[in-house]
Design a protein around this motif. Structure first.
Motif, PDB file in Angstrom:
ATOM      1  N   VAL A 111      -2.358  -1.017  11.768  1.00 56.40           N
ATOM      2  CA  VAL A 111      -3.343  -0.631  10.750  1.00 56.40           C
ATOM      3  C   VAL A 111      -3.465   0.886  10.690  1.00 56.40           C
ATOM      4  CG1 VAL A 111      -5.798  -0.661  10.161  1.00 56.40           C
ATOM      5  CG2 VAL A 111      -4.658  -2.770  10.825  1.00 56.40           C
ATOM      6  N   ALA A 112      -3.594   1.522  11.847  1.00 55.25           N
ATOM      7  CA  ALA A 112      -3.724   2.979  11.876  1.00 55.25           C
ATOM      8  C   ALA A 112      -2.468   3.653  11.322  1.00 55.25           C
ATOM      9  CB  ALA A 112      -3.994   3.449  13.304  1.00 55.25           C
ATOM     10  N   GLY A 113      -1.293   3.157  11.746  1.00 54.68           N
ATOM     11  CA  GLY A 113      -0.046   3.779  11.311  1.00 54.68           C
ATOM     12  C   GLY A 113       0.173   3.678   9.819  1.00 54.68           C
ATOM     13  N   PHE A 114      -0.009   2.483   9.250  1.00 58.37           N
ATOM     14  CA  PHE A 114       0.234   2.333   7.821  1.00 58.37           C
ATOM     15  C   PHE A 114      -0.868   2.985   6.988  1.00 58.37           C
ATOM     16  CE2 PHE A 114       3.462  -0.787   8.948  1.00 58.37           C
ATOM     17  CZ  PHE A 114       4.414  -0.545   7.979  1.00 58.37           C
ATOM     18  N   THR A 115      -2.086   3.025   7.503  1.00 56.89           N
ATOM     19  CA  THR A 115      -3.139   3.760   6.799  1.00 56.89           C
ATOM     20  C   THR A 115      -2.780   5.233   6.725  1.00 56.89           C
ATOM     21  OG1 THR A 115      -4.830   2.185   7.534  1.00 56.89           O
ATOM     22  CG2 THR A 115      -5.600   4.335   6.795  1.00 56.89           C
ATOM     23  N   ALA A 116      -2.265   5.768   7.824  1.00 53.00           N
ATOM     24  CA  ALA A 116      -1.845   7.169   7.837  1.00 53.00           C
ATOM     25  C   ALA A 116      -0.706   7.422   6.855  1.00 53.00           C
ATOM     26  CB  ALA A 116      -1.428   7.566   9.254  1.00 53.00           C
ATOM     27  N   VAL A 117       0.267   6.514   6.846  1.00 54.57           N
ATOM     28  CA  VAL A 117       1.407   6.669   5.925  1.00 54.57           C
ATOM     29  C   VAL A 117       0.922   6.684   4.476  1.00 54.57           C
ATOM     30  CG1 VAL A 117       3.445   5.505   4.998  1.00 54.57           C
ATOM     31  CG2 VAL A 117       3.134   5.690   7.474  1.00 54.57           C
ATOM     32  N   ALA A 118       0.073   5.712   4.114  1.00 52.37           N
ATOM     33  CA  ALA A 118      -0.377   5.594   2.729  1.00 52.37           C
ATOM     34  C   ALA A 118      -1.254   6.770   2.324  1.00 52.37           C
ATOM     35  CB  ALA A 118      -1.124   4.277   2.537  1.00 52.37           C
ATOM     36  N   LEU A 119      -2.231   7.116   3.150  1.00 51.53           N
ATOM     37  CA  LEU A 119      -3.146   8.202   2.783  1.00 51.53           C
ATOM     38  C   LEU A 119      -2.432   9.552   2.740  1.00 51.53           C
ATOM     39  CD1 LEU A 119      -6.360   7.199   4.785  1.00 51.53           C
ATOM     40  CD2 LEU A 119      -5.907   6.890   2.341  1.00 51.53           C
ATOM     41  N   SER A 120      -1.500   9.757   3.658  1.00 50.05           N
ATOM     42  CA  SER A 120      -0.767  11.030   3.625  1.00 50.05           C
ATOM     43  C   SER A 120       0.102  11.122   2.378  1.00 50.05           C
ATOM     44  CB  SER A 120       0.083  11.199   4.895  1.00 50.05           C
ATOM     45  OG  SER A 120       1.053  10.179   5.015  1.00 50.05           O
ATOM     46  N   ALA A 136       0.826  -1.210   0.000  1.00 55.91           N
ATOM     47  CA  ALA A 136       0.000   0.000   0.000  1.00 55.91           C
ATOM     48  C   ALA A 136       0.861   1.262   0.000  1.00 55.91           C
ATOM     49  CB  ALA A 136      -0.937  -0.004   1.207  1.00 55.91           C
ATOM     50  N   ARG A 137       1.885   1.304   0.850  1.00 52.09           N
ATOM     51  CA  ARG A 137       2.689   2.528   0.910  1.00 52.09           C
ATOM     52  C   ARG A 137       3.441   2.761  -0.400  1.00 52.09           C
ATOM     53  NH1 ARG A 137       7.643   0.912   5.099  1.00 52.09           N
ATOM     54  NH2 ARG A 137       8.697  -0.516   3.661  1.00 52.09           N
ATOM     55  N   ALA A 138       3.828   1.662  -1.082  1.00 53.83           N
ATOM     56  CA  ALA A 138       4.528   1.814  -2.356  1.00 53.83           C
ATOM     57  C   ALA A 138       3.588   2.324  -3.439  1.00 53.83           C
ATOM     58  CB  ALA A 138       5.160   0.489  -2.770  1.00 53.83           C
TER      59      ALA A 138
END
Length: 305
Positions: A185-194, A146-148
């Protein structure tokens, strides 16, 4: 030539369990000698003879020590060493039929590509490994994917990977990375959406991750630094940016780096600093940018003896 017995194997397994439990909260320079000694012992045993069952276990353990050496190299900016130990760890995992090890190494390879800026490769490595990886590794592989995709601006694939990430949660710690729980989940969601520029949507996820980690006593400073950086990015990627608050949050990130320097958080700090360029005349922004110049020398590991 040393030959491992069952007691030695059990001691090695206990050592790896201890490393898994403390890796995220222990400075790299402290963890390095312990992991290196374990890896050398396991590799020495593999050069001798031993029963098939014991040899398979030690092969897996050598690969797991190798993974942690690769992880240390990634965290300190030595990508060449990280690739070498990562490949060795994968080979041992493949020989021992250790799906958790091979899946975890795939995540490491995805991270190496991501922090090198080859986002397509990072996404493809994680996506290819996820279907056959041990269930414990699947959510993190989906998060790396997701982050990529987010870094590439592909919103559809990012959200698809985030959905997959949320479907494979684990709360009991195992080898490799921490359990992929609600905080992750919260941390990686934040990374991806930001990264997608969806600052308003990312902000509450980043704040939730930060709150959970603070309530836990910040036992995972690398994750904490990543979530702080995600929050700073979110504040800059919303309709009304708040560069002063973003810079203050980055000041907290730099405080963290002073006591727990790690390449992944430093990388994110530089990304936020680049976003702060248009606000360089603000005193709090100028201060953070100046402090950032003094962090990198802290990353180096001690020389192996």
């Amino acid at each position: 030539m040393a030959h491992p017995d069952q007691l030695t194997v059990e001691e090695m397994e206990a050592d790896l369990d201890g490393i898994a439990a403390t890796y995220m909260a222990t400075p790299h320079s402290v963890m390095f000698p312990r992991i290196l000694a374990g890896w050398r012992q396991a590799e020495e045993f593999l050069e001798g003879r031993g029963g098939l069952k014991v040899r398979r276990q030690v092969t897996s353990f050598a690969g797991r020590y190798g993974f942690y050496l690769a992880r240390l190299a990634l965290n300190t900016g030595d990508d060449e060493t990280a690739r070498r130990f990562g490949m060795l760890a994968f080979q041992h995992g493949d020989d021992a039929d250790d799906a958790l090890l091979t899946g975890t190494v795939a995540g490491l390879r995805s991270s190496l590509a991501y922090f090198a800026g080859t986002f397509q490769t990072a996404a493809e490595i994680a996506a290819a490994a996820r279907p056959t990886a041990d269930p414990y590794a699947r959510a993190r592989l989906a998060a790396f994917e997701a982050r990529a995709w987010a870094a590439l601006g592909d919103e559809t694939r990012t959200r698809h990977a985030l959905d997959a990430m949320a479907d494979d949660l684990f709360t009991v710690p195992q080898f490799g990375e921490p359990p992929f729980d609600d905080e992750a989940v919260a941390g990686f969601t934040a990374v991806a959406l930001s990264r997608l520029g969806e600052g308003t949507e990312a902000e509450p996820h980043a704040r939730r991750s930060i709150t959970i980690l603070e309530e836990q006593g910040i036992r995972r400073p690398e994750d904490y630094g990543g979530s702080l950086a995600a929050l700073a990015t979110a504040l800059l990627n919303r309709p009304k940016p708040d560069p002063e608050e973003a810079a203050r949050i980055m000041g907290r990130t730099l405080d963290l780096l002073a006591s727990y320097p790690t390449r992944t958080v430093l990388h994110r700090a530089h990304e936020v600093a680049a976003q702060l360029d248009p606000y360089a005349t603000l005193p709090v922004v100028a201060d953070v940018r100046e402090r950032l110049h003094h962090v990198r020398p802290l990353l180096a590991l001690p020389a192996a003896r």
